[in-house]
Design an enzyme around this catalytic site. Structure first.
Site, PDB file in Angstrom:
ATOM      1  N   VAL A 110      -3.864  -7.790  -0.922  1.00  0.00           N
ATOM      2  CA  VAL A 110      -3.067  -9.019  -0.952  1.00  0.00           C
ATOM      3  C   VAL A 110      -3.678 -10.070  -0.037  1.00  0.00           C
ATOM      4  O   VAL A 110      -3.745 -11.244  -0.376  1.00  0.00           O
ATOM      5  CB  VAL A 110      -1.603  -8.728  -0.556  1.00  0.00           C
ATOM      6  CG1 VAL A 110      -0.808 -10.018  -0.415  1.00  0.00           C
ATOM      7  CG2 VAL A 110      -0.941  -7.822  -1.591  1.00  0.00           C
ATOM      8  N   VAL A 111      -4.134  -9.644   1.137  1.00  0.00           N
ATOM      9  CA  VAL A 111      -4.750 -10.546   2.113  1.00  0.00           C
ATOM     10  C   VAL A 111      -6.024  -9.902   2.643  1.00  0.00           C
ATOM     11  O   VAL A 111      -6.042  -8.702   2.931  1.00  0.00           O
ATOM     12  CB  VAL A 111      -3.785 -10.842   3.284  1.00  0.00           C
ATOM     13  CG1 VAL A 111      -4.474 -11.668   4.359  1.00  0.00           C
ATOM     14  CG2 VAL A 111      -2.539 -11.581   2.779  1.00  0.00           C
ATOM     15  N   LEU A 126      -3.306  -1.929  -2.069  1.00  0.00           N
ATOM     16  CA  LEU A 126      -3.153  -3.040  -2.993  1.00  0.00           C
ATOM     17  C   LEU A 126      -3.569  -4.280  -2.218  1.00  0.00           C
ATOM     18  O   LEU A 126      -2.900  -4.673  -1.261  1.00  0.00           O
ATOM     19  CB  LEU A 126      -1.698  -3.166  -3.461  1.00  0.00           C
ATOM     20  CG  LEU A 126      -1.365  -4.355  -4.361  1.00  0.00           C
ATOM     21  CD1 LEU A 126      -2.076  -4.231  -5.700  1.00  0.00           C
ATOM     22  CD2 LEU A 126       0.141  -4.471  -4.570  1.00  0.00           C
ATOM     23  N   ASN A 175       1.712   0.233   5.442  1.00  0.00           N
ATOM     24  CA  ASN A 175       2.204  -0.267   4.161  1.00  0.00           C
ATOM     25  C   ASN A 175       3.117  -1.445   4.465  1.00  0.00           C
ATOM     26  O   ASN A 175       4.183  -1.260   5.051  1.00  0.00           O
ATOM     27  CB  ASN A 175       2.978   0.841   3.427  1.00  0.00           C
ATOM     28  CG  ASN A 175       3.809   0.312   2.267  1.00  0.00           C
ATOM     29  OD1 ASN A 175       3.462  -0.698   1.663  1.00  0.00           O
ATOM     30  ND2 ASN A 175       4.899   0.994   1.969  1.00  0.00           N
ATOM     31  N   GLY A 176       2.695  -2.666   4.129  1.00  0.00           N
ATOM     32  CA  GLY A 176       3.573  -3.793   4.386  1.00  0.00           C
ATOM     33  C   GLY A 176       2.845  -5.107   4.538  1.00  0.00           C
ATOM     34  O   GLY A 176       1.651  -5.228   4.241  1.00  0.00           O
ATOM     35  N   GLU A 177       3.599  -6.090   5.008  1.00  0.00           N
ATOM     36  CA  GLU A 177       3.069  -7.418   5.283  1.00  0.00           C
ATOM     37  C   GLU A 177       3.753  -7.964   6.533  1.00  0.00           C
ATOM     38  O   GLU A 177       4.970  -7.825   6.676  1.00  0.00           O
ATOM     39  CB  GLU A 177       3.347  -8.393   4.117  1.00  0.00           C
ATOM     40  CG  GLU A 177       2.719  -8.005   2.796  1.00  0.00           C
ATOM     41  CD  GLU A 177       1.214  -8.168   2.776  1.00  0.00           C
ATOM     42  OE1 GLU A 177       0.679  -8.897   3.630  1.00  0.00           O
ATOM     43  OE2 GLU A 177       0.579  -7.556   1.894  1.00  0.00           O
ATOM     44  N   CYS A 204       0.826  -1.207   0.000  1.00  0.00           N
ATOM     45  CA  CYS A 204       0.000   0.000   0.000  1.00  0.00           C
ATOM     46  C   CYS A 204       0.855   1.250   0.000  1.00  0.00           C
ATOM     47  O   CYS A 204       2.075   1.208  -0.092  1.00  0.00           O
ATOM     48  CB  CYS A 204      -0.891  -0.007   1.247  1.00  0.00           C
ATOM     49  SG  CYS A 204      -1.819  -1.531   1.480  1.00  0.00           S
ATOM     50  N   SER A 206      11.692 -12.293  -4.755  1.00  0.00           N
ATOM     51  CA  SER A 206      12.932 -11.984  -5.462  1.00  0.00           C
ATOM     52  C   SER A 206      14.141 -12.231  -4.558  1.00  0.00           C
ATOM     53  O   SER A 206      14.023 -12.239  -3.336  1.00  0.00           O
ATOM     54  CB  SER A 206      12.892 -10.526  -5.929  1.00  0.00           C
ATOM     55  OG  SER A 206      14.050 -10.177  -6.646  1.00  0.00           O
TER      56      SER A 206
END
Length: 613
Positions: free
Chosen positions: A53-54, A51, A77-79, A2, A376
């Site tokens: 994602v979960v 965005l 912003n993150g996971e 995000c 990555s």
């Protein structure tokens, strides 16, 4: 992933400036194309772009929770990669949850542990939590700096955002470049000083730091740093430990409610991630999608050298067959590579790694057509010793950053007046100040001590440049890229592996190669390190030559007052061959230097930068 934005002023009413936070948040649409949200109060304006994602429904932001009459508001912003563990702990403490999102877990962890919540979480993040009753704003950034967070203070206002452009959308923040900013662009660029936003009065919260803004002040402190520990494990135990930590990091980072793939170059690092990910996918009856990057006619023009002993394409296909992935090779044209230099500047808000940036931008753009999340292999070279400067004696003994030894040559590019900028002293000061931070173990050898310094320098400087590049180029295409090698547990463990183990079998990344034996084919394990690929096609050089020549011949070009025109003209006429040393790292040679200068001029134009010397 995000984007976040905020404007806090505990002393004045800013509620009627909603349009400002809306404009700031709009700059982050590409970071969060799926949803937006705002929080408005008398002293606080917060914005969020999402965005998904979960947990599409349960993770909406800003997220608000009220406990005992006190309201807490989070933009994040993150996971988090240990969401389930933290949630279970908090449930035992009596908390309940309305969603399965990591967002709610993070906010609840702050409510329970306060500022110490960052001691419990594992992930990539930049977040801000407003505590309304206590009139405080708590901010934090992940240990290795995977996710960005910028801020500025204007009188009583604290203004923050995920990107520099977010701050510049505030009417009180101007794109001013001072003497220090210029010194940074030409002395360190495309790297940046720790905590610097380059522009005047714009700062970046450093990795592993948190901050607290109150009506009285703003304080910043470091909450995590690699520490020295006596390494007691055998070589075999060390290899097994590395494998266990890496496997756990990859497995945790595969969790998502959206399509996930991996970058696969055929090198050791991306192959390890792809092999482990493919194994996890097979357990679920799925096939992993992998992606590689190459350049138009690169095989025709590729010439092996010390830094790039071979090209990636054949190795990527070998790994694709070995793990049974659906593989897609993405080819960048030289015209697109050059044209996208402008998009890369817009994504980065600064001149960056030239076509090394634009190629990644184009790559992420293609991957995003299929995936929302990709894994990555960045950071393995920094923590396990993959670069030449870990093994080459002249670099080990260098008295500056080994990836940027051409400071005196950089100075020659500057215009007459600017040659007075003391690039050498500026770079030396940052280098020596970082060395003072390095922890050591009493009695360790001179070589071991120096290796510890090199690893620390790489973690704090070179690695953050690559992570910044990865974040900006991927998020500009609404693609979340995760980096398992940047798991702080793995970094902490690797920091204390003795050099003789790290380089066991007389190989760069020797211990990682041992850890991956049996997971990867032997020839992949034994393959010599090859960096991120770049174009070798002379057509690209011709394109940037012509472009930079046009800039030099245009009297309105803002870069002209900064550079020595005859010196740069010689670089152009020789196709970069008059500038022999890499500008930065292993890849930024003549054509990339020309592209970097193009990016500086583009940046000065697009951002209407005001230079104050």
């Amino acid at each position: 992933m995000c984007g976040i934005a905020g404007w806090i002023n505990f002393k004045e009413n800013i509620l009627y400036n909603k349009y400002v936070i809306e404009n700031m948040t709009d700059t982050l649409k590409k970071r969060g194309p799926d949803d937006s949200g705002y929080y408005f109060s008398k002293h606080s304006l917060l914005g969020h772009r999402r965005l998904v994602v979960v947990d599409p429904e349960g993770g909406k932001q800003p997220m608000i929770k009220s406990i005992n009459g006190n309201k807490f508001i989070l933009v994040y912003n993150g996971e988090l990669y240990n969401t389930d563990e933290i949630r279970n702990t908090l449930i035992k403490e009596g908390y309940s949850f309305d969603s399965y999102s990591d967002t709610e877990v993070l906010l609840t962890s702050y409510i329970h542990w306060g500022y110490k919540c960052i001691e419990y979480i594992n992930g990539i993040y930049a977040f801000a939590i407003l505590d309304e009753r206590n009139k405080s704003l708590f901010l934090a950034r992940d240990p290795l700096g995977v996710k960005p967070l910028f801020y500025t203070i204007k009188d009583n206002s604290f203004i923050f955002g995920s990107e520099i452009k977010t701050l510049l959308a505030h009417p009180e923040v101007k794109p001013i470049l001072t003497k220090q900013g210029l010194t940074e662009i030409f002395g360190l660029g495309p790297g940046r000083a720790i905590g610097s936003g380059v522009f005047k009065d714009i700062y970046e919260l450093p990795p592993a730091h948190c901050g607290i803004f109150t009506p009285y002040d703003f304080t910043v402190e470091e909450y995590w740093r690699v520490k020295c520990e006596i390494h007691t494990e055998t070589l075999d135990e060390t290899a097994e430990h590395v494998k266990t930590l890496l496997y756990d990091a990859i497995k945790r980072q595969l969790v998502a409610d959206v399509p996930v793939g991996t970058f696969l170059s055929g090198g050791l690092d991306s192959s390890a991630i792809s092999a482990i990910a493919a194994k996890e996918f097979k357990k679920q009856g799925k096939v992993l999608d992998t992606y590689s990057i190459d350049y138009e006619d690169n095989e025709k023009y590729f010439k092996a050298n010390e830094f790039q002993p071979n090209s990636d394409s054949a190795w990527a296909l070998k790994m694709k067959d070995y793990i049974g992935s659906n593989h897609k090779g993405i080819i960048n044209s030289n015209e697109d590579l050059a044209n996208t230099l402008v998009d890369a500047v817009k994504a980065n808000d600064l001149p960056g790694m030239a076509d090394i940036d634009s190629s990644l931008y184009l790559f992420c753009k293609e991957v995003r057509k299929d995936k929302t999340v990709a894994l990555s292999g960045e950071c393995a070279d920094e923590i396990f010793g993959g670069y030449p400067w870990y093994r080459r004696e002249e670099d080990i003994n260098a008295n500056t950053f080994p990836w940027s030894k051409s400071v005196s040559e950089r100075n020659k590019i500057l215009s007459g007046d600017l040659k007075k900028l003391d690039l050498d002293s500026f770079v030396k000061e940052h280098y020596e100040n970082t060395l003072k931070e390095v922890p050591h173990i009493n009695g360790e050898s001179k070589y071991a001590s120096r290796m510890r310094e090199l690893f620390y320098l790489n973690i704090k400087w070179f690695m953050i440049t690559l992570l910044t590049r990865k974040d900006r180029m991927s998020m500009a295409n609404s693609l979340e890229v995760r980096v398992p090698f940047a798991d702080y547990r793995l970094v902490q463990y690797a920091f204390n592996i003795p050099p003789e183990m790290r380089f066991c079998d007389d190989r760069e990344k020797g211990i990682l190669r041992r850890a991956l034996t049996g997971i990867l084919p032997k020839d992949i394990v034994d393959r010599k390190k090859s960096p991120y690929p770049k174009t070798h096609n002379p057509k690209y050089t011709v394109i940037v030559q012509k472009w930079l020549k046009g800039i030099l011949n245009d009297p309105t070009s803002p870069i002209l007052e900064l550079i020595d025109i005859p010196v740069v003209s010689e670089i152009v006429e020789t196709g970069g061959k008059s500038y022999l040393k890499p500008w930065y790292g292993q890849l930024m040679t003549g054509p990339q230097l020309m592209a970097y200068l193009i990016q500086i001029d583009t940046w000065l134009r697009l951002y209407n930068v005001e230079i104050q010397i």
